[in-house]
Write a protein that holds these residues in place. Structure first.
Motif, PDB file in Angstrom:
ATOM      1  N   LEU A  87       0.824  -1.216   0.000  1.00 20.39           N
ATOM      2  CA  LEU A  87       0.000   0.000   0.000  1.00 20.39           C
ATOM      3  C   LEU A  87       0.856   1.262   0.000  1.00 20.39           C
ATOM      4  CD1 LEU A  87      -2.680  -1.298   2.490  1.00 20.39           C
ATOM      5  CD2 LEU A  87      -3.068  -0.755   0.078  1.00 20.39           C
ATOM      6  N   LYS A  88       2.148   1.072  -0.135  1.00 22.10           N
ATOM      7  CA  LYS A  88       3.118   2.175  -0.262  1.00 22.10           C
ATOM      8  C   LYS A  88       3.113   3.103   0.946  1.00 22.10           C
ATOM      9  CE  LYS A  88       3.976   1.504  -4.876  1.00 22.10           C
ATOM     10  NZ  LYS A  88       4.448   0.192  -4.953  1.00 22.10           N
ATOM     11  N   TYR A  89       3.036   2.503   2.135  1.00 22.61           N
ATOM     12  CA  TYR A  89       3.133   3.305   3.355  1.00 22.61           C
ATOM     13  C   TYR A  89       4.412   2.941   4.082  1.00 22.61           C
ATOM     14  CZ  TYR A  89       2.399   5.681   7.679  1.00 22.61           C
ATOM     15  OH  TYR A  89       2.564   6.530   8.748  1.00 22.61           O
ATOM     16  N   ASN A  90       5.208   3.943   4.395  1.00 18.19           N
ATOM     17  CA  ASN A  90       6.399   3.761   5.225  1.00 18.19           C
ATOM     18  C   ASN A  90       6.143   4.459   6.544  1.00 18.19           C
ATOM     19  OD1 ASN A  90       7.483   4.089   2.189  1.00 18.19           O
ATOM     20  ND2 ASN A  90       8.652   2.575   3.314  1.00 18.19           N
ATOM     21  N   LYS A  91       6.415   3.762   7.630  1.00 15.54           N
ATOM     22  CA  LYS A  91       6.158   4.364   8.939  1.00 15.54           C
ATOM     23  C   LYS A  91       6.995   5.623   9.112  1.00 15.54           C
ATOM     24  CE  LYS A  91       9.461   2.162  11.860  1.00 15.54           C
ATOM     25  NZ  LYS A  91       9.788   1.679  13.135  1.00 15.54           N
ATOM     26  N   LYS A  92       6.485   6.493   9.936  1.00 12.62           N
ATOM     27  CA  LYS A  92       7.190   7.748  10.189  1.00 12.62           C
ATOM     28  C   LYS A  92       7.720   7.754  11.620  1.00 12.62           C
ATOM     29  CE  LYS A  92       2.945  10.310  11.188  1.00 12.62           C
ATOM     30  NZ  LYS A  92       2.059  11.363  10.748  1.00 12.62           N
ATOM     31  N   PRO A  93       8.588   8.704  11.946  1.00 11.92           N
ATOM     32  CA  PRO A  93       9.119   8.770  13.319  1.00 11.92           C
ATOM     33  C   PRO A  93       7.973   8.813  14.338  1.00 11.92           C
ATOM     34  CG  PRO A  93      10.287  10.297  11.889  1.00 11.92           C
ATOM     35  CD  PRO A  93       9.131   9.760  11.084  1.00 11.92           C
ATOM     36  N   GLY A  94       8.161   8.071  15.407  1.00 14.86           N
ATOM     37  CA  GLY A  94       7.149   8.036  16.456  1.00 14.86           C
ATOM     38  C   GLY A  94       6.180   6.875  16.321  1.00 14.86           C
ATOM     39  N   GLN A  95       6.209   6.176  15.199  1.00 17.25           N
ATOM     40  CA  GLN A  95       5.334   5.022  15.027  1.00 17.25           C
ATOM     41  C   GLN A  95       6.100   3.743  15.352  1.00 17.25           C
ATOM     42  OE1 GLN A  95       3.860   5.823  10.919  1.00 17.25           O
ATOM     43  NE2 GLN A  95       1.845   5.863  11.906  1.00 17.25           N
ATOM     44  N   VAL A  96       5.351   2.733  15.808  1.00 16.14           N
ATOM     45  CA  VAL A  96       5.931   1.443  16.169  1.00 16.14           C
ATOM     46  C   VAL A  96       5.245   0.379  15.314  1.00 16.14           C
ATOM     47  CG1 VAL A  96       6.262  -0.243  18.015  1.00 16.14           C
ATOM     48  CG2 VAL A  96       6.388   2.205  18.527  1.00 16.14           C
ATOM     49  N   TYR A  97       6.059  -0.355  14.576  1.00 17.45           N
ATOM     50  CA  TYR A  97       5.548  -1.399  13.692  1.00 17.45           C
ATOM     51  C   TYR A  97       5.817  -2.759  14.322  1.00 17.45           C
ATOM     52  CZ  TYR A  97       4.813  -4.130   9.453  1.00 17.45           C
ATOM     53  OH  TYR A  97       4.357  -5.035   8.537  1.00 17.45           O
ATOM     54  N   ILE A  98       4.731  -3.521  14.565  1.00 17.95           N
ATOM     55  CA  ILE A  98       4.820  -4.839  15.186  1.00 17.95           C
ATOM     56  C   ILE A  98       4.351  -5.877  14.174  1.00 17.95           C
ATOM     57  CG2 ILE A  98       4.030  -6.312  17.082  1.00 17.95           C
ATOM     58  CD1 ILE A  98       3.518  -3.673  18.654  1.00 17.95           C
ATOM     59  N   GLN A  99       5.227  -6.798  13.871  1.00 17.49           N
ATOM     60  CA  GLN A  99       4.923  -7.848  12.906  1.00 17.49           C
ATOM     61  C   GLN A  99       4.580  -9.131  13.644  1.00 17.49           C
ATOM     62  OE1 GLN A  99       3.838  -9.607  10.077  1.00 17.49           O
ATOM     63  NE2 GLN A  99       4.950  -7.925   9.120  1.00 17.49           N
ATOM     64  N   CYS A 100       3.387  -9.649  13.416  1.00 15.06           N
ATOM     65  CA  CYS A 100       2.997 -10.945  13.994  1.00 15.06           C
ATOM     66  C   CYS A 100       2.586 -11.847  12.838  1.00 15.06           C
ATOM     67  CB  CYS A 100       1.926 -10.794  15.066  1.00 15.06           C
ATOM     68  SG  CYS A 100       0.440  -9.941  14.575  1.00 15.06           S
ATOM     69  N   TRP A 101       3.566 -12.260  12.111  1.00 10.22           N
ATOM     70  CA  TRP A 101       3.427 -13.010  10.861  1.00 10.22           C
ATOM     71  C   TRP A 101       2.345 -14.080  10.938  1.00 10.22           C
ATOM     72  CZ3 TRP A 101       5.170 -11.374   6.462  1.00 10.22           C
ATOM     73  CH2 TRP A 101       5.233 -12.247   5.374  1.00 10.22           C
ATOM     74  N   HIS A 102       1.772 -14.415   9.792  1.00  5.99           N
ATOM     75  CA  HIS A 102       0.638 -15.328   9.739  1.00  5.99           C
ATOM     76  C   HIS A 102       1.022 -16.805   9.768  1.00  5.99           C
ATOM     77  CE1 HIS A 102       1.858 -14.603   5.547  1.00  5.99           C
ATOM     78  NE2 HIS A 102       1.525 -15.859   5.349  1.00  5.99           N
ATOM     79  N   GLY A 103       2.288 -17.124   9.804  1.00  9.85           N
ATOM     80  CA  GLY A 103       2.692 -18.529   9.902  1.00  9.85           C
ATOM     81  C   GLY A 103       2.175 -19.134  11.190  1.00  9.85           C
ATOM     82  N   SER A 104       2.071 -20.452  11.214  1.00 11.85           N
ATOM     83  CA  SER A 104       1.472 -21.046  12.399  1.00 11.85           C
ATOM     84  C   SER A 104       2.484 -21.719  13.321  1.00 11.85           C
ATOM     85  CB  SER A 104       0.394 -22.047  11.996  1.00 11.85           C
ATOM     86  OG  SER A 104       0.956 -23.050  11.176  1.00 11.85           O
ATOM     87  N   LEU A 105       3.224 -22.672  12.841  1.00 13.26           N
ATOM     88  CA  LEU A 105       4.120 -23.414  13.723  1.00 13.26           C
ATOM     89  C   LEU A 105       5.589 -23.211  13.378  1.00 13.26           C
ATOM     90  CD1 LEU A 105       2.107 -26.742  13.892  1.00 13.26           C
ATOM     91  CD2 LEU A 105       2.232 -24.960  15.627  1.00 13.26           C
ATOM     92  N   GLY A 106       5.894 -22.291  12.494  1.00 11.98           N
ATOM     93  CA  GLY A 106       7.275 -22.043  12.145  1.00 11.98           C
ATOM     94  C   GLY A 106       7.814 -23.007  11.098  1.00 11.98           C
ATOM     95  N   PHE A 107       6.965 -23.854  10.547  1.00 15.37           N
ATOM     96  CA  PHE A 107       7.428 -24.814   9.549  1.00 15.37           C
ATOM     97  C   PHE A 107       7.553 -24.188   8.167  1.00 15.37           C
ATOM     98  CE2 PHE A 107       5.041 -27.789  12.440  1.00 15.37           C
ATOM     99  CZ  PHE A 107       6.168 -28.189  13.110  1.00 15.37           C
TER     100      PHE A 107
END
Length: 177
Positions: A87-107
């Protein structure tokens, strides 16, 4: 210049619907009655399923003008894929990006060696990510060799599986992010 609201959290899933790890995190915010504005990004075709979304969530359509206004003002961006990049959005200063990937068991190995497009996305996603949620040392190693080589990876488990275990972890509240 939209100011960042320290009490606003945006949730995105690659499915564009109420699902996966971001759903579990949102439900924990609601369950704990935390004083945050919760914004959920939905794909237009999934708007007909409005009744499945909790009333505490403000819905915005992915890629809409309102989406860009809401993401620009969100302190926390919680995602399970890489839609912000598409979506062409880059976070800006002051924002926190948390990734909780959709994988399930790490396989699931993430294909960054054979696909040059993924390599570019991986590098950019790694630069945007502040915290990544992992369920195990095995999955952490998969992430380190795919996207998040130098990022903070928190081995908390997957939020969507948390009700299978007895604990009180909530990333934002307990990590002073």
């Amino acid at each position: 210049n939209t100011p960042v609201d320290p009490k606003k959290v945006m949730f995105l899933t690659f499915q564009g619907k109420y699902s996966c790890n971001p759903k579990a995190v949102a439900e924990e915010f609601i369950k704990r009655n935390l004083d945050y504005k919760l914004v959920w990004v939905v794909k237009k075709e999934n708007l007909e399923e409005k009744e499945m979304y909790p009333k505490e969530l403000k819905l915005v359509v992915s890629g809409s003008r309102e989406f860009y206004k809401e993401i620009a003002s969100s302190k926390y961006i919680i995602e399970n894929a890489n839609d912000t990049l598409y979506l062409k959005y880059n976070k800006k200063p002051g924002q926190v990006y948390i990734q909780c990937w959709h994988g399930s068991l790490g396989f699931k190995r993430l294909d960054t060696v054979k696909n040059e497009k993924w390599v570019g996305i991986a590098k950019q996603l790694g630069e945007e990510t502040d915290y990544c949620i992992s369920n195990s040392s095995f999955e952490t190693e998969v992430f380190r060799t795919s996207y998040w080589e130098n990022n903070t990876i928190l081995e908390y488990g997957h939020p969507r599986n948390d009700d299978l275990f007895d604990h009180d972890a909530l990333v934002i509240e307990n990590q002073n992010i």
